[in-house]
Design a protein around this motif. Sequence first.
Motif, mmCIF file in Angstrom:
data_model
loop_
_atom_site.group_PDB
_atom_site.id
_atom_site.type_symbol
_atom_site.label_atom_id
_atom_site.label_comp_id
_atom_site.label_asym_id
_atom_site.label_seq_id
_atom_site.Cartn_x
_atom_site.Cartn_y
_atom_site.Cartn_z
ATOM 1 N N LEU A 181 0.797 -1.123 -0.029
ATOM 2 C CA LEU A 181 0.043 0.049 -0.035
ATOM 3 C C LEU A 181 0.800 1.241 -0.052
ATOM 4 O O LEU A 181 0.341 2.447 -0.130
ATOM 5 N N ARG A 182 2.155 1.076 0.136
ATOM 6 C CA ARG A 182 2.928 2.389 0.271
ATOM 7 C C ARG A 182 4.369 2.041 -0.647
ATOM 8 O O ARG A 182 5.354 1.507 -0.238
ATOM 9 N N ASN A 183 4.201 2.282 -1.940
ATOM 10 C CA ASN A 183 5.180 1.936 -2.973
ATOM 11 C C ASN A 183 4.890 2.844 -4.195
ATOM 12 O O ASN A 183 3.942 3.379 -4.371
ATOM 13 N N HIS A 184 5.742 2.710 -5.005
ATOM 14 C CA HIS A 184 5.845 3.361 -6.115
ATOM 15 C C HIS A 184 5.051 3.015 -7.340
ATOM 16 O O HIS A 184 4.695 3.398 -8.341
ATOM 17 N N HIS A 191 5.049 5.908 0.621
ATOM 18 C CA HIS A 191 5.919 5.322 -0.692
ATOM 19 C C HIS A 191 7.308 4.740 0.084
ATOM 20 O O HIS A 191 7.327 5.298 1.287
ATOM 21 N N ASN A 192 7.920 3.883 -0.575
ATOM 22 C CA ASN A 192 9.045 3.351 0.042
ATOM 23 C C ASN A 192 10.479 3.843 -0.249
ATOM 24 O O ASN A 192 11.601 3.211 -0.361
ATOM 25 N N VAL A 351 7.783 -4.193 -9.936
ATOM 26 C CA VAL A 351 7.771 -2.838 -9.964
ATOM 27 C C VAL A 351 7.277 -2.170 -8.704
ATOM 28 O O VAL A 351 6.518 -2.800 -8.088
ATOM 29 N N GLY A 352 8.110 -1.079 -8.415
ATOM 30 C CA GLY A 352 7.818 -0.370 -7.190
ATOM 31 C C GLY A 352 8.478 -0.640 -5.946
ATOM 32 O O GLY A 352 8.390 -0.002 -4.972
ATOM 33 N N PHE A 353 9.454 -1.614 -6.187
ATOM 34 C CA PHE A 353 10.297 -2.215 -4.994
ATOM 35 C C PHE A 353 11.685 -2.273 -5.528
ATOM 36 O O PHE A 353 12.053 -2.786 -6.570
ATOM 37 N N PRO A 354 12.482 -2.245 -4.561
ATOM 38 C CA PRO A 354 13.989 -2.722 -4.958
ATOM 39 C C PRO A 354 14.103 -4.300 -5.037
ATOM 40 O O PRO A 354 13.008 -4.934 -4.416
#
Length: 676
Positions: A181-184, A191-192, A351-354
């Motif tokens: 719920l908190r990412n790009h 966001h993260n 997508v949205g995470f390392p």
Amino acid sequence: MDRTLLAAVVDRIMPADRDGGAVAFGALDYLDGILPAQPKLGAAIAAGLARLPADFAALPEAERDATLAGLDDAGWFRELCELVAEGVYADPGNGGNPNAASWDMVGYEHRLPEGPTGPARRDGQAPQPFSGTLDYDVIIVGAGAGGGVAAGVLAEAGKHVLLLERGLVRDYSDSGHRDHLRNHRLALYGHNTGPDLDGNPRVLAGPDGVERVLRPHENGYQNLAAAVGSGTLVYGAQAWRFHRADFRMASLYGVPEGSSLIDWPIGYDDLAPWYERAEWEIGVSGEGAAHSHEGLRTRDYPMPPLPDSPARSVLRRGAAALGITTTRPPLAINSQPRHGRDGCMGCGSCVGFPCPSDAKNGTQNTMIRRALATGRCHLVTGAMVLRVDTDSAGVVTGVRFADSTGAEHSVRGKAVVLAGGAIETARLLLNSPSAREPDGLGNEHDLVGRNLQGHVYAVAYGQFDETVHASRGPGVSIATTAYNHGNPGIVGGGMLADDFVQPPIIFWKNVLPPGQRRWGQGAKDFMRDQFHRVLRVAGPVHEIPNAEARVRVAPGVRDKWGLPVAMLSGAVHAETIRTAHYMHGKALGWLHASGALATWGFAPNPGLSGGQHQAGTCRMGTDPSNSVTDPFGRVWGHDNLFVSDGGLHPTNGGFNPVLTIMALAFRNAEHLASSM
């Protein structure tokens, strides 16, 4: 709030059957955690519950459902349904979904070694301090795609480089917490990566003149990740070369009324060797021979394509029926071990995470790492550049920045390279006036910040009677470039591809078809039965720039350093919307031809575009009257001030722009190195 009544409603929002319902899946625990942070919403839900029949909890299930059916248009109930879905389908770290039970129900596999929420939550590595050295050959502002490449090239060329980044060093182990719920990809509550939610506002001026102050995770902010690597730390890594015709849009189509459409000052052949260098030095997996839009290549990608997704065979049959060619999206992701890092492990949240295996290739693990290895690049993180300094004659001498402690430093450089992204680079230039240029550096012709563009997307969904998408990432495996150009009556076009793997909560938020009730047995059945049977086809539309889509500064709103923040205004050009509707129709047609039983989706609205693909605010050219920089990114009127991010793009192509940003950065940094 009456908890017994709330539980009775939540029980019917997702009823139990052969699988648990919302209560068993932890929705009440999630509500206990999220509602205190949203008191207005909590009060609205409490008031709505109070209007239900006093004996609602004791009613038979069918009567409870009939009562709730009358609330489909009630705002509090719609919001409650969304919160329940978040508690059920997001990662367990959010306080619901114990043991990822709902993921087992829909067949979603996270594949993370530590469990469904990934490693323990930590917010990046400690800021890297300033050494105190005041003189450098080159100062680079921003450690993203363009700045990271420039740092590597210049440091390896023997230059003493200061690399300033307002974000932190982050990787999977210290910022890999998989908060869905908190990412790009879905930034509902944060966001993260940086920038911090507080102290970094922007202003969005609407078409009605009303100005809204936004936080970094809110819609309209157009946020780029603030971290070493910036967006390349968390992106999907589609590494396309632009179409040959993308460089000649005005010559091919004319200049639509009200637009600022212009040709690039360079052509595809000028950039081709630098595309190749970026592909090999950053690391791209793909099948270059299949890219019909590029013409003949001199060298294929360094790695073979990643594995197919189930969508590939489905969409290939549709393409064959339509008579269009397909290809594999090139990805800056290791399909096999390379340069000491593992290949893709196929996690379910790309997508949205390392990246958990460090297989996603960005500047943070390639060019910046190489720059630091030379011993000639000094990286300072948590550093905010306050202005570009000039002397009494208006000549750029260096920059002033605040380090992570708040202490300010003025450093000198023979050259300064701005690579903070199209919005922040424009803001910095505008916030750096001089006696010679009182409206901002490089802004003699009021062009800095104008022509902001990104990519609007044409999006379509198709429901099939077979598995068309798996949980294994990256997921995207087929695309067509058949509609990038040559569309009768259309200016430009765009690329279409299947989508990356989608976590269940993103599927819930974005994919459920119109008319599908978002509560009750039907909503649960759709998630359980269709999660692997719905295919998303989408792609970036080649936008037509206009000068009124722009970045200015808002003196009345300042950030935590006291600087005027970016104010965004304008909208995409009407031709862009027309093209987007055309591409939307092509996406629907591809799904139909592939055997979809039902299709739905949307074409974009005419709002301002920017986001992860932001570009155009400092566009390059050959004439200072219609461009901010020369063809090598040198700001007109300044021998030693350069731009190295998407702001250079006169147009942003019908593809993801990151490889073009990197190719230009390689080219322009080599030019700078050889001229110093």
